[in-house]
Enzyme design. Structure first.
Site, PDB file in Angstrom:
ATOM      1  N   TRP A  90      91.868  31.606  48.569  1.00 24.94           N
ATOM      2  CA  TRP A  90      91.434  32.331  49.769  1.00 24.94           C
ATOM      3  C   TRP A  90      90.071  31.820  50.186  1.00 24.94           C
ATOM      4  CZ3 TRP A  90      92.290  37.533  46.898  1.00 24.94           C
ATOM      5  CH2 TRP A  90      91.423  37.628  45.806  1.00 24.94           C
ATOM      6  N   ASP A 128      97.081  20.146  55.704  1.00 22.68           N
ATOM      7  CA  ASP A 128      96.944  21.421  56.404  1.00 22.68           C
ATOM      8  C   ASP A 128      97.309  21.327  57.874  1.00 22.68           C
ATOM      9  OD1 ASP A 128      96.066  24.228  56.646  1.00 22.68           O
ATOM     10  OD2 ASP A 128      94.999  23.762  54.801  1.00 22.68           O
ATOM     11  N   GLU A 171      97.450  45.793  57.119  1.00 23.04           N
ATOM     12  CA  GLU A 171      98.447  44.894  57.723  1.00 23.04           C
ATOM     13  C   GLU A 171      99.841  45.505  57.729  1.00 23.04           C
ATOM     14  OE1 GLU A 171      94.995  42.294  56.846  1.00 23.04           O
ATOM     15  OE2 GLU A 171      96.027  43.886  55.776  1.00 23.04           O
TER      16      GLU A 171
END
Length: 257
Positions: free
Chosen positions: A7, A102, A53
């Site tokens: 993260w 990515d 969320e």
């Protein structure tokens, strides 16, 4: 077994982790794969801190999600998940993670990330492993980003009423460039708006902000670039500042800034 918990330091997951570490405790965690189709999007949405969320996913889904308790950590997850990986993140351990190809079309650098200690894995019968294909846009994540652009425009306008509309062009891979339209009312109005944008949640990672007048269609890339080329006085209109930057920006002079 264990794995790395990748993260980024600017994001909510890392902020929660730092809160646990400050208390000298291990961060309880459940990684869910699958579930309601809205969940992968809700997980990426730039929600204000403290907004759950699962609640946002239920709002988009038109009804609440069915949640069930985990086996080994005091958390709840969607009852419709395919796979649930439970455990904790130890603030005392890190491991080298990466590099990764990515969504920018480049490899992100390897880095030290906390270690995730797995305590249980549960799954449905014959589970399906879901994934999102990322890479130089347009890929699946590009359309998730465009959904965010539209869904969160009202929230952004609530925070910054000067904004009429905005566009995240595909070449900017969400965080490298943004076009904003405002109604100019006084000198340096655009600079005031630009500073507010950089202070608005995940908009802080936007590398280049272009602010145009209300008659310009921000969703027409060529029209924006025409007005940029025709009306910009570089000495007067370009402002270069320093600040935090997305971890995945491979051109940053230093990591995250």
């Amino acid at each position: 077994f264990r794995s790395a918990m990748h993260w980024h330091l600017h994001h909510d997951g890392a902020r929660h982790f730092r809160s646990w570490a400050k208390r000298g405790e291990k961060c309880q965690l459940a990684i869910t794969l699958g579930g309601e189709s809205v969940l992968p999007y809700a997980a990426t949405a730039p929600l204000p801190p403290g907004v759950d969320e699962h609640m946002f996913a239920g709002f988009l889904n038109g009804k609440g999600l069915d949640l069930v308790p985990c086996k080994t950590v005091p958390l709840e997850v969607s009852a419709n998940c395919e796979i649930v990986i439970e455990g904790f993140v130890d603030p005392q351990q890190t491991i080298l993670e990466g590099p990764f190809g990515d969504h920018t079309g480049f490899y992100s650098l390897a880095g030290q990330y906390p270690v995730f200690q797995v305590t249980a894995i549960t799954h449905r019968r014959n589970p399906v492993y879901p994934t999102t294909i990322v890479g130089k846009p347009p890929q699946e994540d590009y359309y998730l980003g465009k959904a965010t652009e539209r869904i969160f425009l009202p929230l952004l306008k609530l925070m910054i009423p000067d904004i009429i509309d905005y566009d995240l062009p595909m070449f900017g891979v969400f965080h490298s460039c943004a076009f904003f339209k405002i109604r100019m009312e006084y000198p340096y109005h655009a600079r005031k708006v630009k500073a507010a944008i950089w202070g608005a949640g995940q908009m802080a990672w936007t590398k280049m902000i272009v602010v145009v007048d209300e008659h310009v269609n921000v969703h027409d890339q060529d029209e924006v670039l025409f007005h940029l080329a025709a009306n910009c006085d570089p000495g007067r209109d370009i402002e270069i500042v320093n600040g935090p930057l997305d971890i995945l920006d491979h051109a940053a002079p230093r990591l995250g800034a």
